[in-house]
Structures are given as C-alpha cells and as structure tokens.
Design a protein around this motif. Structure first.
Motif, short mmCIF file in Angstrom:
data_model
loop_
_atom_site.label_atom_id
_atom_site.label_comp_id
_atom_site.label_asym_id
_atom_site.label_seq_id
_atom_site.Cartn_x
_atom_site.Cartn_y
_atom_site.Cartn_z
N ASP A 199 0.70 -1.30 0.22
CA ASP A 199 0.02 0.01 -0.04
C ASP A 199 0.90 1.22 -0.01
O ASP A 199 0.39 2.26 0.85
CB ASP A 199 -0.99 0.15 1.36
CG ASP A 199 -2.08 0.94 1.29
OD1 ASP A 199 -2.42 1.40 0.00
OD2 ASP A 199 -2.50 1.36 2.19
N ASN A 201 0.62 4.05 -1.67
CA ASN A 201 -0.27 5.08 -1.91
C ASN A 201 -1.00 5.55 -0.60
O ASN A 201 -1.64 6.21 -0.58
CB ASN A 201 -1.18 5.14 -3.20
CG ASN A 201 -2.13 4.17 -3.08
OD1 ASN A 201 -2.38 3.37 -2.27
ND2 ASN A 201 -2.78 3.87 -4.34
N ASN A 203 -3.78 4.40 0.74
CA ASN A 203 -5.06 4.53 0.75
C ASN A 203 -5.98 3.45 1.38
O ASN A 203 -7.18 3.16 1.45
CB ASN A 203 -5.77 4.90 -0.70
CG ASN A 203 -5.56 3.69 -1.39
OD1 ASN A 203 -4.85 2.73 -1.12
ND2 ASN A 203 -5.96 3.80 -2.70
N MET A 205 -6.09 0.57 0.35
CA MET A 205 -6.55 -0.76 -0.73
C MET A 205 -5.64 -1.09 -1.49
O MET A 205 -4.48 -0.32 -1.67
CB MET A 205 -7.51 0.16 -1.64
CG MET A 205 -8.90 0.50 -1.03
SD MET A 205 -10.04 1.03 -2.23
CE MET A 205 -9.43 2.53 -2.67
N LYS A 206 -5.47 -2.41 -1.89
CA LYS A 206 -4.57 -2.89 -2.82
C LYS A 206 -4.74 -2.66 -4.25
O LYS A 206 -5.06 -3.58 -4.95
CB LYS A 206 -4.38 -4.46 -2.57
CG LYS A 206 -3.21 -5.21 -3.12
CD LYS A 206 -3.41 -6.59 -2.61
CE LYS A 206 -2.30 -7.40 -3.20
NZ LYS A 206 -1.94 -8.70 -2.73
N ASP A 207 -4.56 -1.41 -4.50
CA ASP A 207 -5.02 -1.03 -5.81
C ASP A 207 -3.94 -0.35 -6.79
O ASP A 207 -4.11 0.26 -7.85
CB ASP A 207 -5.96 0.25 -5.66
CG ASP A 207 -5.20 1.35 -4.91
OD1 ASP A 207 -4.54 1.18 -4.17
OD2 ASP A 207 -6.26 2.36 -4.80
N GLU A 208 -2.60 -0.63 -6.31
CA GLU A 208 -1.45 -0.34 -7.08
C GLU A 208 -1.13 -1.01 -8.41
O GLU A 208 -1.55 -2.23 -8.14
CB GLU A 208 -0.18 -0.18 -6.14
CG GLU A 208 -0.26 0.90 -4.84
CD GLU A 208 -0.98 0.41 -3.97
OE1 GLU A 208 -1.58 -0.54 -3.77
OE2 GLU A 208 -1.04 1.54 -2.95
CA CA Z 1 -3.16 1.31 -1.94
#
Ligand code: CA
Length: 519
Positions: A199, A201, A203, A205-208
């Motif tokens: 994480d 970034n 936030n 969430m595992k969105d990278e």
């Molecule tokens: Ca993230």
C-alpha cells in the motif's frame, strides 16, 4: 534566461561538429527558382502550416543567404498520407526539382536506381563539403541510406541526442516503504512486489499497478532485464545485429527464458493486467490517480508529471533510475534515438540544376544554415550568447511547445538537415536533465540496426513471408504473457512453425542485403 550546462557538449552526438569552412553564399548570382514537393504530417506543402501562400520566415532568410528560392509544388495536399502523396507524384511523371518530406527513403531507394532520382554520391563529394564532413564524422550513416545499387538518393533529417526513453520509478513510494532504488532485476522484483502488497499510496486498498506502460511493447521490452532483446532499433519488434549477423530477437533462446519471467510477473500482478488494452492514456491516468509505480517512457514528457501533478498527488516524485542489471550484470537501455530518419529530401531526374541544388542542400549543414534549420531567425526566436544559440524568453515562456513554434517559422521541418540537440536541451526539465546526466555516466546504449535496402527479388521474398511471421510471433507472445500456453514447453513447436513459415529465407535475404550494404 536559462544557461546551457557543460553536459550538452557530452550529450550532443552529431550536430555539434563544426562546418568545414564559412561558405561563400550566395550560391548563384541571380535568383534561381527550384520547385519542391514537401509532404509531412505537420504540413502538406512548403509553407506555414502547409499554406503555401505564407512563406516561412526561414525560407525568406535562406533566399537572402543563397539566392535559391524554393517554390511549392507539393502533390497530394488533400491527404495526410505521405506515401499516397508520393505515389501521386511518381505517377504524374512531372516531378518537381526537389522531392522532400516524410518517409521518402523507401521510394527514393526503389525509384532512384530506376532513374527517377539523381544519385548524390559524386555531387556531395564534389560540391557539398559540409555534408561530406558530416558523413566522415559519423561513419556508417551514408551506407545506411544507400540503395541496393550502392548509391544514395536523399539527404536525410538527422536527429541529434542519444537518449529517448528511460526507466522511471515512484521515489516517494520507495521512501514510504523504506526501500532503496532497485539496482538489479531481482531487487526490482522485490520492489514491485512491495508496491503490489504494501500500500505505498496509503489508501488502505490493494489498488497499485506496479509496472505500467502506454505502449504494451514496453512490457515485452522487460525481457532485456534477463539478457534478451525486443528490438534492434527505435521501431518495436525490429531485427537486430548480433555478432555481425542480422537475427530476430523473438526467435532466440534468450527470449524464451526471459519472456517466461515476464509472463510470471504478469501472473503475479506486477505488470498492469490491462497493459495490452489500456493504451496511450495509461501514463496520464495511473499517475494522476496515484496508482502507477514504474514505467519505461520518454525522458522529457514523463518528467513533466512532477510539475503537472505537484500539489495534486501529495509528495509525487516520479524520477528516472538506471536500467536494473540483468543476471549476467548487463545494464541495457535498449531504446535510443535513431541517428537517421527516413525523411529528408532528394533531387529528381527533371532537375536541371543538380550542382546548385546540392550546394543549397549543403547550406543547411553549414553553421549559418544549421542555425536557421534548428532555431529559427536570430533576434526573433533566439540570440547568440557566448557563442551559443539561446532561445529568447518569449519562445521559452510562450506556453506553446517550442517544437510547434519552430514548425511555424520553418525550422525543425523535414528537410535534410542535422538536428542540433541544443534545441531540445533548453526546454528539457531539470529532473529529466539529471536523469540524462545519470544515464550518461554508464555505457547503457548499443548500436542500432539501421535497416537494409533490398533488391527487387529480395523484397519479394521478404514481402511474401515476413508479415505473417511477424503476426504469428506477436500472437504467440501475447498469449504466453496472458498465460495461454507455456513458452518453454511450446518453444520447439514455435521455432519449427517460424521456419515452416519462411523465417530462414527472410533472414537469408536480410543478411545478404546487410553484407552488401555495410560490408
Ligand atoms: Ca493502495
């Protein structure tokens, strides 16, 4: 006013060479008109924005200096397709004195030996000392533009500067996770895995998206991290020269093993799952949404995001880093600027003043002509400061891209001329300059494959086999990365299919042409 740093002397590879001597212009005593076809993406005609009633200020200055007046006679003004315009011109049988613009190398090398264009070898040797010196200072380039008969038929646009693309990483993400910049491919694997899992970034969430690219071919280019190759030139998927012979990177064992690793990274989510479909907006979207971690893209434009996203993405710091070393210790930046473009200008068979014309073409390689071709008009667009051309603040701060401002006055257009990297360095951002200086401390680049000129028979063999082979290579490549099939298990069948499709015949004509051309 920005000052040029010393490093430009190191960076500029070609255009810094001084002309042989100050030329005695004018070339002719009384004005001589020469007709010109000038068709390229930015302008379909020799005039401001293609409007031939508006004479370029640079043309006016060249007329004053040389007494040669170029008069527009461009074919195909209704199409942006320069190849189509060239076909119209050839078919007309009524060729202008000078034929210039985009992608003329192939047609002049096909029709030149048939008599449509005048060979330039002797004309340059006898009447064009600045071009002759350029060839002497840059060995191999004259050979690279030659047709199959050994003559050359055009004077190219010759880009300057070494680097194009570079590896970029989110330094602020590394800092957030307490990581160092990756120095090897194994360290890069660890970093991208951490980008995916931890994480950066912030936030929750595992969105990278650890690695992304505007061009999906850049995901394939990751094979260079394991000692394979993806191209030999600034064109994706091109042949390359290995130990003096032309080979194709996608038929080599090193590619089999390296692409297996790329497929593994893709499966693990280290490479953008949408890399094949996201397209040109990938960089803009994934950076401005604080989602993308690493890419391989142009120095200048990618560096611009640190300014564009300042205050929008907190702490945003996307910077160039060295190509990670492969398992064998190789550090390769496979992409670089090509030293010759297929663009430029040629002298047609109807031209009754070839000597004056080649002297005119030579003018653009003189100090005076090169300044005009690169920087516009002295006093208008630039000043000479301590012997260097320096853009005026009105150009650098105008808000319009400098290249577009140059096109509007008739500089940086596709005539045959030596580009001068000082033109671009002045508007390259500091973070990109630092990256270029970093890359310059290492020997990261390799020589490029500059292409071959086929005979008619060779061309027929190439055309018969190569397009379908290439399509098959790319289909298989994408399937393997997406996890359909296993490249190591499929490899022998793949190679057999390539040979059944005629790969060896293609390589044979490639190498015959290569040996003839480069000796
Ligand atoms: Ca993230």
């Amino acid at each position: 006013m920005r000052r040029l740093s010393l490093s430009i002397a190191m960076l500029a590879t070609t255009a810094m060479t001084a002309p042989v001597q100050a030329q005695d212009y004018p070339i002719v005593d009384a004005p001589l008109e020469l007709s010109i076809h000038m068709h390229w993406p930015r302008a379909q005609g020799y005039g401001v924005g293609g409007d031939t009633s508006k004479i370029y200020p640079v043309e006016e200055a060249a007329r004053a200096a040389t007494n040669i007046h170029l008069i527009d006679e461009t074919f195909g003004k209704n199409t942006k397709d320069s190849g189509e315009a060239m076909n119209l011109l050839i078919a007309s049988g009524n060729m202008p004195d000078i034929v210039g613009g985009h992608l003329i190398k192939q047609p002049v090398n096909e029709f030149g030996p048939q008599g449509a264009f005048q060979p330039l070898n002797d004309l340059v040797d006898e009447h064009a000392p600045n071009i002759k010196k350029f060839w002497e200072d840059n060995p191999g380039l004259k050979e690279a533009i030659a047709a199959y008969d050994g003559n050359y038929y055009y004077i190219p646009y010759l880009p300057d500067g070494k680097y194009g693309r570079a590896y970029f990483i989110r330094q602020d993400w590394l800092d957030a996770l307490g990581l160092e910049q990756p120095d090897t491919v194994d360290e890069l694997y660890e970093v991208l895995t951490a980008f995916r899992n931890n994480d950066p970034n912030g936030n929750g969430m595992k969105d990278e998206v650890p690695f992304f690219a505007r061009n999906w071919e850049e995901a394939i280019r990751l094979v260079t991290l394991w000692d394979a190759r993806s191209s030999g030139s600034d064109t994706f998927h091109d042949f390359y020269v290995k130990d003096g012979a032309v080979v194709h990177p996608y038929a080599e064992d090193a590619y089999r093993d390296a692409l297996a690793n790329v497929a593994q990274w893709y499966e693990e989510g280290l490479i953008d799952p949408e890399v094949f479909t996201r397209g040109s907006s990938a960089r803009e979207y994934l950076l401005s949404e604080n989602l993308g971690g690493m890419t391989h893209d142009w120095f200048a434009s990618t560096s611009g995001y640190n300014v564009a996203l300042e205050g929008k993405v907190e702490g945003f710091n996307f910077i160039p880093f060295l190509p990670p070393a492969s398992p064998s210790g190789r550090r390769l930046e496979e992409h670089r600027r090509i030293p010759i473009k297929p663009d430029g200008w040629a002298i047609s068979h109807t031209n009754e003043n070839p000597v004056e014309t080649i002297k005119y073409m030579d003018f653009w390689f003189s100090e005076q002509g090169s300044l005009l071709a690169n920087f516009g008009i002295e006093g208008e667009q630039y000043e000479i400061v301590d012997g260097e051309p320096v853009y005026k603040d009105s150009v650098l701060a105008s808000g319009d891209p400098v290249n577009a401002q140059m096109w509007a006055v008739g500089s940086q257009i596709q005539r045959g001329y030596p580009q001068d990297y000082r033109y671009e360095w002045q508007w390259t951002r500091d973070s990109a300059r630092r990256g270029i200086e970093l890359y310059d401390q290492y020997d990261l680049l390799v020589d490029q494959f500059l292409g071959v000129a086929f005979t008619k028979d060779e061309q027929a063999i190439y055309d018969r086999h190569w397009p379908s082979i290439r399509t098959y290579m790319l289909e298989r490549q994408q399937a393997w990365v997406l996890g359909s099939g296993d490249i190591k298990a499929d490899w022998d069948d793949y190679v057999e299919t390539l040979n059944d499709m005629g790969l060896q015949d293609v390589l044979e004509v490639m190498n015959a042409a290569y040996k003839r051309q480069y000796g």
